[in-house]
Design a protein around this motif. Structure first.
Motif, PDB file in Angstrom:
ATOM      1  N   ARG A  55       1.163  -1.438  -0.138  1.00  0.00           N
ATOM      2  CA  ARG A  55       0.087  -0.493   0.105  1.00  0.00           C
ATOM      3  C   ARG A  55       1.073   1.325  -0.001  1.00  0.00           C
ATOM      4  NH1 ARG A  55      -3.017   3.189   3.427  1.00  0.00           N
ATOM      5  NH2 ARG A  55      -1.945   2.805   5.141  1.00  0.00           N
ATOM      6  N   GLU A 115       0.539   3.906  -3.229  1.00  0.00           N
ATOM      7  CA  GLU A 115      -0.129   5.212  -2.933  1.00  0.00           C
ATOM      8  C   GLU A 115       0.178   6.878  -3.511  1.00  0.00           C
ATOM      9  OE1 GLU A 115      -2.446   5.481   1.090  1.00  0.00           O
ATOM     10  OE2 GLU A 115      -1.303   6.687   1.559  1.00  0.00           O
ATOM     11  N   HIS A 142      -1.620   7.754  -6.635  1.00  0.00           N
ATOM     12  CA  HIS A 142      -2.299   8.530  -6.206  1.00  0.00           C
ATOM     13  C   HIS A 142      -3.853   7.804  -5.566  1.00  0.00           C
ATOM     14  CE1 HIS A 142      -0.523  11.287  -8.072  1.00  0.00           C
ATOM     15  NE2 HIS A 142       0.441  11.883  -7.274  1.00  0.00           N
ATOM     16  N   THR A 143      -3.508   6.483  -4.754  1.00  0.00           N
ATOM     17  CA  THR A 143      -5.065   5.827  -4.445  1.00  0.00           C
ATOM     18  C   THR A 143      -5.416   5.594  -3.086  1.00  0.00           C
ATOM     19  OG1 THR A 143      -3.643   4.060  -3.958  1.00  0.00           O
ATOM     20  CG2 THR A 143      -3.666   3.905  -6.072  1.00  0.00           C
ATOM     21  N   ALA A 144      -5.164   7.362  -2.643  1.00  0.00           N
ATOM     22  CA  ALA A 144      -5.492   7.250  -0.943  1.00  0.00           C
ATOM     23  C   ALA A 144      -6.564   7.186  -0.417  1.00  0.00           C
ATOM     24  CB  ALA A 144      -4.169   8.538  -0.675  1.00  0.00           C
ATOM     25  N   ALA A 145      -8.049   7.965  -1.799  1.00  0.00           N
ATOM     26  CA  ALA A 145      -9.049   8.451  -1.249  1.00  0.00           C
ATOM     27  C   ALA A 145      -9.629   7.275  -1.951  1.00  0.00           C
ATOM     28  CB  ALA A 145      -9.220   9.817  -2.093  1.00  0.00           C
ATOM     29  N   THR A 146      -8.837   6.276  -2.929  1.00  0.00           N
ATOM     30  CA  THR A 146     -10.193   5.261  -2.666  1.00  0.00           C
ATOM     31  C   THR A 146     -10.138   4.448  -1.959  1.00  0.00           C
ATOM     32  OG1 THR A 146      -8.611   5.036  -4.745  1.00  0.00           O
ATOM     33  CG2 THR A 146     -10.362   3.380  -4.867  1.00  0.00           C
ATOM     34  N   ASP A 147     -11.879   3.399  -1.541  1.00  0.00           N
ATOM     35  CA  ASP A 147     -12.139   2.334  -0.992  1.00  0.00           C
ATOM     36  C   ASP A 147     -10.672   0.756  -0.690  1.00  0.00           C
ATOM     37  OD1 ASP A 147     -13.267   1.006   1.210  1.00  0.00           O
ATOM     38  OD2 ASP A 147     -14.478  -0.145  -0.221  1.00  0.00           O
ATOM     39  N   GLN A 148     -10.256   0.533   0.171  1.00  0.00           N
ATOM     40  CA  GLN A 148      -9.248   0.374   0.347  1.00  0.00           C
ATOM     41  C   GLN A 148      -9.137  -0.811   1.764  1.00  0.00           C
ATOM     42  OE1 GLN A 148      -4.873   1.779   0.827  1.00  0.00           O
ATOM     43  NE2 GLN A 148      -7.042   3.150  -0.253  1.00  0.00           N
ATOM     44  N   VAL A 180      -5.893  -4.031   3.022  1.00  0.00           N
ATOM     45  CA  VAL A 180      -4.850  -4.364   3.700  1.00  0.00           C
ATOM     46  C   VAL A 180      -5.272  -5.948   3.826  1.00  0.00           C
ATOM     47  CG1 VAL A 180      -2.457  -4.804   4.263  1.00  0.00           C
ATOM     48  CG2 VAL A 180      -3.297  -2.666   3.676  1.00  0.00           C
ATOM     49  N   ARG A 202     -13.168 -11.417   6.453  1.00  0.00           N
ATOM     50  CA  ARG A 202     -12.837  -9.664   6.642  1.00  0.00           C
ATOM     51  C   ARG A 202     -12.958  -9.648   4.967  1.00  0.00           C
ATOM     52  NH1 ARG A 202      -7.367  -8.021   7.296  1.00  0.00           N
ATOM     53  NH2 ARG A 202      -8.681  -5.879   7.333  1.00  0.00           N
ATOM     54  N   ARG A 249     -21.791   0.021  -2.529  1.00  0.00           N
ATOM     55  CA  ARG A 249     -21.472   1.217  -2.809  1.00  0.00           C
ATOM     56  C   ARG A 249     -21.779   1.506  -3.950  1.00  0.00           C
ATOM     57  NH1 ARG A 249     -17.683   2.186   1.508  1.00  0.00           N
ATOM     58  NH2 ARG A 249     -16.205   0.661   0.295  1.00  0.00           N
ATOM     59  N   ARG A 297     -18.602   3.412  -9.579  1.00  0.00           N
ATOM     60  CA  ARG A 297     -18.955   4.613  -9.848  1.00  0.00           C
ATOM     61  C   ARG A 297     -19.166   5.259 -10.982  1.00  0.00           C
ATOM     62  NH1 ARG A 297     -14.860   4.292  -4.045  1.00  0.00           N
ATOM     63  NH2 ARG A 297     -16.609   4.368  -2.643  1.00  0.00           N
ATOM     64  N   ARG A 345     -16.887  10.982  -1.898  1.00  0.00           N
ATOM     65  CA  ARG A 345     -15.994  10.287  -0.457  1.00  0.00           C
ATOM     66  C   ARG A 345     -15.895  11.004   0.474  1.00  0.00           C
ATOM     67  NH1 ARG A 345     -14.516   5.369   0.716  1.00  0.00           N
ATOM     68  NH2 ARG A 345     -12.286   4.453   1.556  1.00  0.00           N
ATOM     69  N   TYR A 375     -14.221   7.667   5.560  1.00  0.00           N
ATOM     70  CA  TYR A 375     -13.025   6.638   5.468  1.00  0.00           C
ATOM     71  C   TYR A 375     -11.934   7.472   6.684  1.00  0.00           C
ATOM     72  CZ  TYR A 375     -10.229   8.977   2.062  1.00  0.00           C
ATOM     73  OH  TYR A 375      -9.709   9.610   1.733  1.00  0.00           O
ATOM     74  N   ASP A 386     -12.771   1.414   6.671  1.00  0.00           N
ATOM     75  CA  ASP A 386     -11.888   2.108   5.941  1.00  0.00           C
ATOM     76  C   ASP A 386     -11.369   2.954   6.708  1.00  0.00           C
ATOM     77  OD1 ASP A 386      -9.757   1.933   4.806  1.00  0.00           O
ATOM     78  OD2 ASP A 386     -11.068   3.228   2.955  1.00  0.00           O
ATOM     79  N   ARG A 444      -7.170   3.905   8.459  1.00  0.00           N
ATOM     80  CA  ARG A 444      -5.446   3.633   8.496  1.00  0.00           C
ATOM     81  C   ARG A 444      -5.183   4.389   8.909  1.00  0.00           C
ATOM     82  NH1 ARG A 444      -6.423   5.393   2.014  1.00  0.00           N
ATOM     83  NH2 ARG A 444      -8.774   4.398   1.592  1.00  0.00           N
ATOM     84  N   HIS A 447      -1.291  11.453   3.388  1.00  0.00           N
ATOM     85  CA  HIS A 447      -2.462  11.233   2.697  1.00  0.00           C
ATOM     86  C   HIS A 447      -2.980  11.792   2.188  1.00  0.00           C
ATOM     87  CE1 HIS A 447      -5.973   8.754   2.690  1.00  0.00           C
ATOM     88  NE2 HIS A 447      -6.625   9.911   2.297  1.00  0.00           N
ATOM     89  N   ALA A 476      -1.489  11.509  -1.149  1.00  0.00           N
ATOM     90  CA  ALA A 476      -1.570  10.731  -2.312  1.00  0.00           C
ATOM     91  C   ALA A 476      -3.063  10.161  -3.206  1.00  0.00           C
ATOM     92  CB  ALA A 476      -1.309   9.299  -1.980  1.00  0.00           C
ATOM     93  N   VAL A 477      -3.529  11.976  -2.245  1.00  0.00           N
ATOM     94  CA  VAL A 477      -4.641  11.802  -2.618  1.00  0.00           C
ATOM     95  C   VAL A 477      -5.308  12.077  -4.158  1.00  0.00           C
ATOM     96  CG1 VAL A 477      -7.000  12.795  -2.559  1.00  0.00           C
ATOM     97  CG2 VAL A 477      -5.980  11.588  -0.410  1.00  0.00           C
ATOM     98  N   ALA A 478      -6.053  11.473  -5.701  1.00  0.00           N
ATOM     99  CA  ALA A 478      -5.794  12.318  -6.727  1.00  0.00           C
ATOM    100  C   ALA A 478      -7.006  13.902  -6.696  1.00  0.00           C
ATOM    101  CB  ALA A 478      -6.899  11.269  -7.954  1.00  0.00           C
TER     102      ALA A 478
END
Lengths: 415, 315
Positions: free
Chosen positions: A196, A200, A204-210, A212, A396, A407, A410, B160, B183, B200, B202, B209, B212-214
């Protein structure tokens, strides 16, 4: 979960989801790797939780050629429906040259170069991608990020898309085409925090639902046979490395390090390499390339080893390290591999090396201290039981998929 | 000391010391060690875009030496013998060329190492004035007054919503229960549940954080207890990041303690250590207004809530 009429049409389970996995190859012939991980998740979703799972994959087994060797069409494997499609092209003979070129500044390559690289990497199966347009699953999971079917399929599906990147710190990760792939994922499932942290900032995936998640491990299922006897080296102590024997997986380095070690430490110690051989290594009286062995033999070989070694710098999870701990073996890992380092730091189940001298000294230390090895094996076993027990892990994953389905999709491409 | 009498950190230190001792004593021939090290480096990650410079330099070091000993193995009968003869005949020339190339590459690598060292030095100095992860100030308990007001504000967000710092995730759970796609992040590892089930959450700081957000990915950002300990440069960075990550009609909810309630013995240790003065709510209102937000201030006594909206819904 499903409210549509599609559920009534399939209805293999009353309340379960229908989950599709998309992966370049699939089957019992495929050992380890992202594809093996996909199969584990698929089979546990079916067997443990009663969900319906289908696989979209090719007819290939060999990841170097992607040649069609299995029959196309629909089949069943351990309760999972497998839909196989032929490929128009496998690995392009010019792939190596193209790959070498993109290794220099991959992030500055054009989308066209990236698309060409993906196609040359293979397998190219447009029929698989087309079929995804008609998929009626509740959620589609792409595993891993790197291949044609993920790149082109993730924008094709109408359902929520989960991406299992299984990413390493490799030049291809920085190719611009993969920004689109990650942007098109509704959710991401990582193997480790290290994966991750790698992905990230790059994509730039930080805001994507995720989530680990990692992978579950089975119980040690050996038959109690002597591992050395199975390897044909009865009576000799040995080290074991399980996984594909491949230069990129560190096998050549491990071989050379072990040969050097033996020059400097003569004695009965042997090295067992267990797994499919992509690149044969020179014969050596102290090295046994066992090839693919059955599960029982694998567990017996691991259980009989003094130390298990993971030489690869390119792992996104490394199930074999966890399996060594299930067998209560101490492990040695490559110090620049984030995920395996994350495992040993969190567990205390092993040590790392970052060159020949640290390999030599670390191995001497482990081989010379049985109590330390035993302690590390126990620490590793505790770590695995607390985090990667299948019943906990698959629940999980189920909760995660349910939230993704709730959801909904999108957009095909977010930006 | 770990359980069972093993201190693994000590074991690692002893191994590192022994490695150093053997290297210093020339235990392994230097040329051979370099060859073995090259094998290690060959498939080590070197990050094609944003990786550590030191990793890239290691790859450079591993490939600097140009070997004049051309391989002579051959699958053809007598091929190896012919190649060996050709190699022997050309060896003086190959050696001369490869030595020049190796020298040139070594000089270039030396310059790169100097640049790397200089960057390290600059980064260390920057760290002194800008810690990446400002401390979180614990503001209120889970059923705090501001939750309802913040929930109402976030209800307008279509997309979001990030909650920072989320703590144990209670406000994320509240928003999720209300049907929001929420989240959370929080750098305090000890308060964020591990392997939380449906939420969610982190374990990371808000700066790390948001970096790394688009662009335009967030419909709402709730900030509670994260701005008080920020350095001025970090506050500026945060405002720029909010501009970038918020959707066109995005909402910011800023929950903060008033500076006058942070004096004397009430002053949190983290704030004392950070050596900064939090902004007054009215200052935040002014700053956000200047950046194009419509802003509402709700006074809660010792703490305050600022609701800032962009786009047509701004009020």
């Amino acid at each position: 979960m499903r409210s549509s009429l599609l559920r009534a049409a399939h209805a293999p389970t009353e309340l379960g989801m229908k989950i599709a996995f998309v992966t370049p190859r699939y089957g019992e012939e495929v050992m380890g790797g992202a594809e093996g991980a996909a199969r584990s998740l698929a089979e546990h979703l079916v067997a443990d939780l009663g969900h319906e799972v289908e696989i979209y994959t090719t007819c290939a087994i060999d990841h170097l050629t992607w040649a069609d060797v299995l029959s196309p069409g629909v089949s069943q494997l351990h309760g999972v429906t497998v839909r196989r499609f032929t490929s128009a092209a496998g690995r392009d003979p010019k792939f190596s040259d193209l790959d070498a070129r993109i290794r220099v500044a991959p992030s500055s390559r054009s989308i066209e170069d990236s698309v060409a690289w993906v196609a040359a990497n293979g397998p190219v199966s447009e029929s698989l991608v087309e079929a995804l347009g008609d998929c009626d699953a509740d959620v589609v999971a792409f595993y891993p990020y790197l291949f044609y079917m993920s790149v082109h399929g993730i924008t094709r599906v109408r359902q929520p898309a989960v991406l299992h990147p299984a990413a390493h710190d490799e030049p291809s990760l920085y190719l611009p085409i993969f920004q689109r792939v990650f942007d098109s994922a509704d959710a991401i499932c990582f193997h480790t925090e290290a994966e991750r942290s790698l992905v990230e900032p790059v994509l730039h995936t930080a805001a994507t639902d995720q989530i680990v998640l990692g992978l579950g491990t089975g119980q040690a299922s050996g038959s109690g046979r002597d591992g050395a006897a199975i390897l044909g080296i009865a009576g000799r102590p040995y080290l074991v490395s399980v996984g594909r024997v491949d230069e990129q997986k560190g096998s050549t380095m491990l071989y050379e390090y072990f040969v050097e070690y033996k020059k400097r430490h003569p004695g009965p110690l042997a090295l067992a390499l267990v797994g499919p051989v992509s690149r044969p290594l020179p014969e050596h009286p102290d090295v046994v390339a066992a090839g693919i062995v059955n599960e029982a033999d694998k567990w017996d070989i691991v259980a009989g080893a003094e130390v298990a070694i993971s030489p690869s710098a390119m792992e996104s999870f490394s199930l074999v390290v966890l399996e060594a701990w299930v067998a209560r073996r101490a492990v040695m890992v490559n110090a620049v591999c984030g995920p395996t380092m994350e495992h040993i730091k969190a567990s205390g189940g092993g040590l790392s090396f970052e060159g020949y001298l640290s390999f030599e000294v670390t191995l001497e230390r482990l081989l010379g201290d049985a109590a330390l090895r035993e302690h590390m094996g126990e620490q590793g076993a505790r770590y695995v039981a607390s985090r990667y027990d299948w019943p906990v892990l698959i629940r999980r994953y189920e909760a995660f998929l349910e939230s993704v389905v709730a959801r909904g999709r999108r957009s095909e491409v977010k930006r | 000391m770990g359980v069972d009498g093993f201190d693994l950190d000590q074991v690692r230190r002893e191994i590192a010391a022994e490695v150093l001792a053997r290297r210093t004593s020339g235990s392994v021939d230097a040329v051979e060690e370099r060859r073995l090290q090259r094998l290690f480096e060959q498939y080590s990650p070197h990050a094609g875009g944003v990786g550590a410079l030191s990793d890239a330099l290691r790859s450079v070091d591993a490939t600097i030496f140009i070997d004049p000993d051309v391989p002579v193995a051959s699958s053809q009968p007598a091929g190896a013998a012919i190649k060996k003869t050709v190699r022997k005949a050309n060896y003086w020339y190959m050696r001369w060329v490869t030595t020049q190339v190796t020298k040139a590459l070594s000089n270039i690598a030396g310059v790169l190492h100097q640049v790397g060292s200089e960057l390290d030095r600059i980064n260390r100095r920057l760290d002194l004035v800008s810690n990446d992860t400002p401390a979180v100030i614990q503001l209120a308990d889970a059923d705090a007054w501001w939750h309802n007001r913040a929930s109402e504000a976030v209800a307008r967000a279509k997309g979001r919503v990030l909650v920072a710092a989320c703590g144990d995730g209670s406000f994320v759970a509240t928003l999720t229960a209300l049907g929001h796609d929420a989240y959370g992040t929080d750098p305090r590892a000890e308060v964020v549940p591990t392997h939380g089930d449906s939420l969610d959450l982190r374990r990371e700081g808000v700066i790390e954080h948001l970096d790394a957000v688009a662009d335009a990915m967030l419909a709402g950002v709730v900030l509670t207890g994260v701005t008080e300990a920020m350095l001025p440069a970090q506050r500026t960075w945060l405002l720029r990041a909010l501009d970038r990550v918020l959707a066109a009609d995005g909402i910011v909810v800023l929950h903060l303690l008033k500076p006058e309630f942070l004096s004397g013995e009430a002053r949190p240790v983290a704030l004392e250590l950070a050596g900064v003065e939090p902004l007054r709510p009215s200052t935040w209102v002014s700053v956000l207004h200047d950046r194009g937000f419509g802003v509402n201030l709700v006074d809660g006594g010792p703490d305050a809530l600022i609701i800032a909206s962009r786009g047509p819904r701004a009020n």
